[in-house]
Design a protein around this motif. Structure first.
Motif, PDB file in Angstrom:
ATOM      1  N   GLY A  70       0.818  -1.211   0.000  1.00  0.00           N
ATOM      2  CA  GLY A  70       0.000   0.000   0.000  1.00  0.00           C
ATOM      3  C   GLY A  70       0.849   1.257   0.000  1.00  0.00           C
ATOM      4  O   GLY A  70       0.535   2.228  -0.690  1.00  0.00           O
ATOM      5  N   GLU A  71       1.943   1.241   0.775  1.00  0.00           N
ATOM      6  CA  GLU A  71       2.824   2.414   0.819  1.00  0.00           C
ATOM      7  C   GLU A  71       3.344   2.734  -0.583  1.00  0.00           C
ATOM      8  O   GLU A  71       3.411   3.896  -0.986  1.00  0.00           O
ATOM      9  N   TYR A  72       3.731   1.703  -1.306  1.00  0.00           N
ATOM     10  CA  TYR A  72       4.260   1.930  -2.654  1.00  0.00           C
ATOM     11  C   TYR A  72       3.146   2.332  -3.615  1.00  0.00           C
ATOM     12  O   TYR A  72       3.303   3.257  -4.411  1.00  0.00           O
ATOM     13  N   ILE A  73       2.012   1.637  -3.520  1.00  0.00           N
ATOM     14  CA  ILE A  73       0.920   1.945  -4.454  1.00  0.00           C
ATOM     15  C   ILE A  73       0.393   3.357  -4.215  1.00  0.00           C
ATOM     16  O   ILE A  73       0.120   4.101  -5.155  1.00  0.00           O
ATOM     17  N   GLY A  74       0.304   3.753  -2.947  1.00  0.00           N
ATOM     18  CA  GLY A  74      -0.150   5.111  -2.630  1.00  0.00           C
ATOM     19  C   GLY A  74       0.751   6.145  -3.284  1.00  0.00           C
ATOM     20  O   GLY A  74       0.290   7.166  -3.792  1.00  0.00           O
ATOM     21  N   ARG A  75       2.042   5.852  -3.298  1.00  0.00           N
ATOM     22  CA  ARG A  75       2.966   6.799  -3.910  1.00  0.00           C
ATOM     23  C   ARG A  75       2.870   6.781  -5.425  1.00  0.00           C
ATOM     24  O   ARG A  75       3.002   7.817  -6.071  1.00  0.00           O
ATOM     25  N   ILE A  76       2.630   5.618  -5.997  1.00  0.00           N
ATOM     26  CA  ILE A  76       2.414   5.567  -7.454  1.00  0.00           C
ATOM     27  C   ILE A  76       1.204   6.438  -7.791  1.00  0.00           C
ATOM     28  O   ILE A  76       1.236   7.236  -8.728  1.00  0.00           O
ATOM     29  N   TYR A  77       0.158   6.307  -7.009  1.00  0.00           N
ATOM     30  CA  TYR A  77      -1.059   7.101  -7.196  1.00  0.00           C
ATOM     31  C   TYR A  77      -0.742   8.590  -7.157  1.00  0.00           C
ATOM     32  O   TYR A  77      -1.159   9.363  -8.033  1.00  0.00           O
ATOM     33  N   GLU A  78       0.033   9.003  -6.142  1.00  0.00           N
ATOM     34  CA  GLU A  78       0.426  10.409  -6.034  1.00  0.00           C
ATOM     35  C   GLU A  78       1.164  10.877  -7.282  1.00  0.00           C
ATOM     36  O   GLU A  78       0.908  11.952  -7.811  1.00  0.00           O
ATOM     37  N   GLU A  79       2.104  10.060  -7.726  1.00  0.00           N
ATOM     38  CA  GLU A  79       2.929  10.455  -8.874  1.00  0.00           C
ATOM     39  C   GLU A  79       2.089  10.535 -10.141  1.00  0.00           C
ATOM     40  O   GLU A  79       2.244  11.445 -10.938  1.00  0.00           O
ATOM     41  N   VAL A  80       1.177   9.577 -10.308  1.00  0.00           N
ATOM     42  CA  VAL A  80       0.394   9.510 -11.531  1.00  0.00           C
ATOM     43  C   VAL A  80      -0.515  10.727 -11.666  1.00  0.00           C
ATOM     44  O   VAL A  80      -0.720  11.263 -12.749  1.00  0.00           O
ATOM     45  N   LYS A  81      -1.026  11.198 -10.544  1.00  0.00           N
ATOM     46  CA  LYS A  81      -1.891  12.367 -10.605  1.00  0.00           C
ATOM     47  C   LYS A  81      -1.154  13.574 -11.178  1.00  0.00           C
ATOM     48  O   LYS A  81      -1.728  14.405 -11.852  1.00  0.00           O
ATOM     49  N   GLY A  82       0.143  13.630 -10.868  1.00  0.00           N
ATOM     50  CA  GLY A  82       0.977  14.682 -11.460  1.00  0.00           C
ATOM     51  C   GLY A  82       0.531  16.093 -11.156  1.00  0.00           C
ATOM     52  O   GLY A  82       0.634  16.983 -11.994  1.00  0.00           O
TER      53      GLY A  82
END
Ligand code: UDP
Ligand code: MG
Length: 320
Positions: free
Chosen positions: A285-297
């Motif tokens: 979840g920690e990693y996926i949450g950060r992917i989510y943050e990055e993808v939103k851009g």
């Protein structure tokens, strides 16, 4: 001729600004080149912004950014780096824990050809044992786990060459652990040692929660080891399961009345596996949450006010 930039993030530092300016100014006045002093107001709710405006009216070298709200220390510094124009850029805390008097030493190393000079604490004065202890453990853990060598006991207090600042500015990441990014860049880096003074005035702005978030951020941004942990844990529990099966077989055949095959053993196994799985899902979840943050851009910050960047300071600039 070159320009130096000083970047100072400010979050509710009204008691520190006057003394900070006094000490920074006496250092600036002695430098051989022109300096721009960049304050970043990170959504302060006290008089900090007014004090900065007053300084800017008095001193040509002062410029400031005011962010739309509190975005946190690392983002405030990022904003400063985006706006800095100097050939050498220095990051400093506002609470005078990073003595400005060290700036000439940083510059000296820069002239010797280093691109990153970070200040390393040999001692922290008047900080709680809890902070010192957790910091000690954290920096060592990070050094073990991170893909790049992030030196222990260094803060954001450093000097970076223009080339390094340009590289940091070109990195689009949302999760910005500046110490890590700075190490990632490489080139010639060196440390200078100093004893970290206590805060001049005011409360610590890094609450336990903010420090903890920063710690998790840095680990997740610079290491994939936690992800591998679930593989290791899985292998370990598989090994335990085989062992258990063999034991049960043994008991069945040779000790049919063993009490260990009952309820307790089953509960332990269920709880153990359940928690291993939850921990692993949490790490994912920690990693996926950060992917989510990055993808939103989203942009890293919003700017409410920008002032003083119209002209690049020249030596001799001071009073208007
Ligand atoms: N700071 C900031 N935004 C925040 C928290 C802190 O700009 O949300 C600034 C603060 O004003 C100070 C620096 O970051 O200049 C370091 O903060 P602090 O002294 O509280 O942290 P510590 O010295 O414990 O690392
Ligand atoms: Mg501090």
């Amino acid at each position: 001729m070159s320009v130096y930039s000083l970047i100072i993030p400010i979050y509710n530092e009204e008691e520190n600004i006057a003394e900070l300016y006094r000490r920074v100014r006496s250092v600036m006045d002695r430098l051989d080149e022109s300096v721009e002093l960049i304050f970043i107001n990170d959504g302060s709710r006290d008089r900090s912004l007014n004090l900065i405006r007053e300084l800017q009216e008095k001193d040509d070298r002062v410029c400031y950014l005011s962010l739309g709200r509190n975005f946190g220390h690392q983002i405030a510094v990022t904003a400063g780096l985006n706006f800095a124009r100097g050939q050498a850029v220095i990051i400093l805390d506002a609470d005078l824990q990073d003595p400005p008097e060290l700036i000439p030493d940083l510059l000296e190393k820069w002239r010797q050809g280093y691109q990153v000079i970070y200040a390393q604490r040999t001692k922290r004065k008047k900080e709680s044992w809890f902070k010192r202890f957790t910091a000690y453990i954290f920096y060592r853990l990070l050094q073990q786990l991170a893909d790049v060598n992030i030196p222990t006991d260094t803060g954001d207090f450093c000097l970076m060459d223009r080339r390094v600042v340009n590289l940091l500015n070109s990195m689009p990441e949302q999760n910005r652990y500046i110490r890590g990014l700075r190490s990632w860049v490489g080139f010639r880096q060196t440390a200078i040692q100093f004893e970290r003074d206590p805060r001049f005035a005011g409360e610590v702005k890094y609450t336990f929660r903010k420090s903890f978030t920063l710690a998790v951020n840095s680990l997740v941004s610079f290491s994939k080891v936690p992800l591998r942990l679930s593989t290791y844990l899985g292998l370990f529990s598989a090994f335990l399961a085989v062992l258990m099966a063999l034991l049960v077989l043994y008991w069945r055949l040779y000790q049919p009345h063993s009490p260990l095959t009952g309820f307790a053993a089953i509960m332990i196994a269920i709880l153990f596996l359940g928690s291993v799985q939850l921990v692993c899902i949490g790490i994912l979840g920690e990693y996926i949450g950060r992917i989510y943050e990055e993808v939103k851009g989203r942009p890293l910050y919003t700017l409410a006010e920008v002032s003083g960047f119209e002209k690049i300071p020249t030596k001799g600039d001071f009073h208007k």
